[in-house]
Scaffold this motif. Structure first.
Motif, short mmCIF file in Angstrom:
data_model
loop_
_atom_site.label_atom_id
_atom_site.label_comp_id
_atom_site.label_asym_id
_atom_site.label_seq_id
_atom_site.Cartn_x
_atom_site.Cartn_y
_atom_site.Cartn_z
N PHE A 55 37.78 41.85 45.49
CA PHE A 55 38.77 42.33 44.52
C PHE A 55 39.76 43.29 45.15
O PHE A 55 40.97 43.12 45.04
N ASP A 61 45.74 42.30 44.78
CA ASP A 61 44.31 42.42 44.47
C ASP A 61 43.71 41.02 44.26
O ASP A 61 44.43 40.02 44.23
N LEU A 63 42.38 39.55 41.72
CA LEU A 63 42.75 38.82 40.51
C LEU A 63 44.09 38.09 40.70
O LEU A 63 44.21 36.91 40.39
N THR A 82 32.39 41.39 44.87
CA THR A 82 32.99 42.71 44.80
C THR A 82 32.03 43.79 44.36
O THR A 82 31.00 43.50 43.75
N TYR A 84 33.18 45.97 42.29
CA TYR A 84 33.78 46.34 41.02
C TYR A 84 33.51 45.32 39.92
O TYR A 84 34.40 45.01 39.12
N VAL A 88 36.08 44.02 36.67
CA VAL A 88 36.87 42.78 36.75
C VAL A 88 36.28 41.60 35.99
O VAL A 88 36.97 40.61 35.77
N THR A 89 35.05 41.69 35.56
CA THR A 89 34.40 40.54 34.92
C THR A 89 35.19 40.02 33.73
O THR A 89 35.37 38.82 33.58
N GLU A 91 38.39 40.13 33.13
CA GLU A 91 39.65 39.52 33.54
C GLU A 91 39.47 38.28 34.42
O GLU A 91 40.38 37.48 34.57
N ALA A 92 38.32 38.17 35.04
CA ALA A 92 38.11 37.15 36.07
C ALA A 92 38.41 35.73 35.58
O ALA A 92 39.14 34.99 36.24
N HIS A 95 41.97 34.59 35.30
CA HIS A 95 42.66 34.43 36.58
C HIS A 95 42.11 33.27 37.40
O HIS A 95 42.44 33.12 38.57
N VAL A 100 31.75 36.15 39.15
CA VAL A 100 31.87 37.45 39.81
C VAL A 100 30.47 37.83 40.27
O VAL A 100 29.52 37.81 39.48
#
Length: 146
Positions: A55, A61, A63, A82, A84, A88-89, A91-92, A95, A100
């Motif tokens: 990430f 980044d 995403l 990652t 993080y 980010v899960t 949003e993943a 994208h 993740v």
């Protein structure tokens, strides 16, 4: 052989991922990258079967990098590896990221890759079984083919 592109901005992490994945007899690392832009360029050039992506990378980044790769190569699964995960899960998926995986659970990366490749294989088999048989060749088609 399944070809994997790995991307992380830390050389030590790249070496660790490479070592883990190259131990699998059916996988090869076709390339690596250390920035988001370099990852997109390498994916377009190498057309891997799967991308393992961090990430937090310079220039773009993970995403944004994933979205750019999906725009060029929509069929390629992307796994985000990652620290993080919780950030980010959500949003993943938007994208184009398939999964993740937390870097603290590196064994989970191997399992996730195996599952993604197994799912691809199942889809391929389903597609072949569902395809209607080709019509028999006509005289004209046979003459043109020879």
């Amino acid at each position: 052989m399944k070809r994997i592109l790995i991307a992380d901005d830390h050389e030590s992490v790249l070496r660790r991922i490479r070592g883990m994945l190259e131990s699998h007899p059916e996988w090869e690392i076709c390339g690596d990258a250390v920035t988001g832009r370099q990852t997109v360029a390498r994916a377009a050039e190498l057309k891997p079967d799967l991308v393992v992506l961090d990430f937090a990378m310079p220039q773009m980044d993970g995403l944004k990098t994933a979205a750019a790769i999906k725009g060029l190569l929509p069929q390629i699964p992307i796994l985000m590896f990652t620290m993080y995960c919780s950030a980010v899960t959500g949003e993943a998926e938007r994208h184009g990221i398939s999964r993740v995986i937390d870097k603290a659970k590196s064994g989970a990366l191997i399992t996730a890759i195996e599952e993604v490749f197994a799912a691809q294989e199942q889809e391929l088999i389903k597609g072949q079984q569902a395809a209607p048989p080709s019509p028999p060749m006509t005289k004209i088609q046979i003459d043109r083919a020879s």
